[in-house]
Motif scaffolding. Sequence first.
Motif, PDB file in Angstrom:
ATOM      1  N   UNK A   1      46.691  29.136  42.668  1.00 13.15           N
ATOM      2  CA  UNK A   1      45.880  29.529  41.511  1.00 13.15           C
ATOM      3  C   UNK A   1      45.785  29.902  40.100  1.00 13.15           C
ATOM      4  N   UNK A   2      44.890  29.382  39.024  1.00 11.64           N
ATOM      5  CA  UNK A   2      45.084  29.388  38.233  1.00 11.64           C
ATOM      6  C   UNK A   2      44.773  30.945  37.088  1.00 11.64           C
ATOM      7  N   UNK A   3      43.510  31.301  37.993  1.00 14.74           N
ATOM      8  CA  UNK A   3      42.608  32.875  37.044  1.00 14.74           C
ATOM      9  C   UNK A   3      41.820  33.226  38.454  1.00 14.74           C
ATOM     10  N   UNK A   4      41.410  34.415  37.806  1.00 10.00           N
ATOM     11  CA  UNK A   4      40.836  35.075  38.531  1.00 10.00           C
ATOM     12  C   UNK A   4      39.313  35.839  37.812  1.00 10.00           C
ATOM     13  N   UNK A   5      38.192  35.657  37.377  1.00  8.71           N
ATOM     14  CA  UNK A   5      37.450  36.314  36.500  1.00  8.71           C
ATOM     15  C   UNK A   5      36.163  36.797  37.894  1.00  8.71           C
ATOM     16  N   UNK A   6      36.148  38.876  37.218  1.00  8.75           N
ATOM     17  CA  UNK A   6      35.169  39.323  37.767  1.00  8.75           C
ATOM     18  C   UNK A   6      33.848  39.604  36.829  1.00  8.75           C
ATOM     19  N   UNK A   7      32.783  39.817  37.427  1.00 13.75           N
ATOM     20  CA  UNK A   7      32.320  40.650  36.251  1.00 13.75           C
ATOM     21  C   UNK A   7      32.090  42.278  36.194  1.00 13.75           C
ATOM     22  N   UNK A   8      32.249  42.726  36.793  1.00 12.78           N
ATOM     23  CA  UNK A   8      32.525  44.313  37.121  1.00 12.78           C
ATOM     24  C   UNK A   8      34.028  44.276  37.681  1.00 12.78           C
ATOM     25  N   UNK A   9      34.791  44.996  36.904  1.00 13.08           N
ATOM     26  CA  UNK A   9      35.981  45.047  37.482  1.00 13.08           C
ATOM     27  C   UNK A   9      36.468  46.521  37.829  1.00 13.08           C
ATOM     28  N   UNK A  10      35.441  46.668  37.237  1.00 11.59           N
ATOM     29  CA  UNK A  10      35.473  49.429  37.204  1.00 11.59           C
ATOM     30  C   UNK A  10      35.500  49.098  38.258  1.00 11.59           C
ATOM     31  N   UNK A  11      33.600  48.304  39.309  1.00 10.97           N
ATOM     32  CA  UNK A  11      33.365  49.475  40.919  1.00 10.97           C
ATOM     33  C   UNK A  11      33.756  48.394  41.624  1.00 10.97           C
ATOM     34  N   UNK A  12      34.681  47.272  41.406  1.00  9.65           N
ATOM     35  CA  UNK A  12      35.058  46.173  42.435  1.00  9.65           C
ATOM     36  C   UNK A  12      36.121  46.018  41.943  1.00  9.65           C
ATOM     37  N   UNK A  13      37.430  45.701  42.807  1.00 11.98           N
ATOM     38  CA  UNK A  13      38.661  45.676  42.825  1.00 11.98           C
ATOM     39  C   UNK A  13      39.417  44.563  43.355  1.00 11.98           C
ATOM     40  N   UNK A  14      39.487  43.666  42.325  1.00  7.76           N
ATOM     41  CA  UNK A  14      39.887  41.944  42.991  1.00  7.76           C
ATOM     42  C   UNK A  14      42.063  42.574  42.972  1.00  7.76           C
ATOM     43  N   UNK A  15      42.099  41.290  43.735  1.00  8.84           N
ATOM     44  CA  UNK A  15      43.918  41.393  43.657  1.00  8.84           C
ATOM     45  C   UNK A  15      44.026  39.851  44.183  1.00  8.84           C
ATOM     46  N   UNK A  16      44.901  39.442  44.388  1.00 12.27           N
ATOM     47  CA  UNK A  16      45.695  38.183  45.616  1.00 12.27           C
ATOM     48  C   UNK A  16      46.954  38.281  45.232  1.00 12.27           C
TER      49      UNK A  16
END
Length: 329
Positions: free
Chosen positions: A130-145
């Motif tokens: 993995x290099x990077x992860x980007x989400x358009x909405x990081x407030x209402x969506x929780x993203x982890x790896x």
Amino acid sequence: MRKPLISSLALTMLSACGGRAELPALPLSPDMQPALLQQTPKAPLRVLEIPVAIPLPGQLMEIFAQKPKGKALPATAAVEAANQAALKKPGRDGYVNAVQIYPYVEGALYQLYAAPERVSDIALQPGEDLVSVAAGDTVRWIVGDTTSGAGTDRRTHILVKPTAAGIQTNLIITTDRRSYHLQLESTPQTAMAALSWTYPADELLAIKRAGDAAQARSSIAEGLDIDRLYFGYGISGDNPSWRPVRVFDDGVQVFIAFPETIAHDEAPPLFVTGGKGEAQLVNYRMRGNYYVVDRLFEAAELRLGSKPQSVVRITRKADRKPWRREKRS
């Protein structure tokens, strides 16, 4: 008798000089008049085929440019149409247990349905970093790896969870091999447990490499005399992933067999060592997972890397029969 002749000559001279002269009407005999009156005029010509000009080089161009049918789409509508055309949605045939498996296509947009209080797993290809992860909405969506497995089976997982239903965003994942574009949409209850991909391009490349390696092995075996093969070589030193599995010769050439993974690894250079330990250059070539050395040697080294450098030594045992040194006719 001479007057008609003179008149005829005079008329001829006047015609040659451009003058006008009216000739007397010739009397028609009664026998000729009916035949002439019975002649009907010829039918008008009919055009059976209109000739078409043959286009020559340099002339194959449209005279009038065709106008596109309908009105051009606005820019935003064109973007929306392109996204809809590239969108890949989950289907019944794509599921293996609870995992939706998409065939990976460059530039495609993959749909993921999620739900509040549920975590959806996005599994990458084994061995992919993995290099990077980007989400358009990081407030209402929780993203982890996170990761699973180890070694070549190590696998990266992207975990996503919405905080509310009825929201959408996009997700872009970049790795050392490719990039993924996903469309995320949350529903009140329905959530995809996991999704992953198959990689048709990688599978075709693996098949091709396997075929090339098999062809190389068969080409090596075709010219060998089994009765003349000598396997009295020792392998020592470090234990890298490319360490040879066997070494043998046919009395003329030395064959160094590497693991099948050499196709994915960096190939180590070969140095033949002399009696005083000095390195000497030697001609060799690679066929599949084999080094084919164009001469016999007593000792050689495979070296790769630096600080620390991996070194694997190849030595020939002393029980070699003298006749095996001779070249075949």
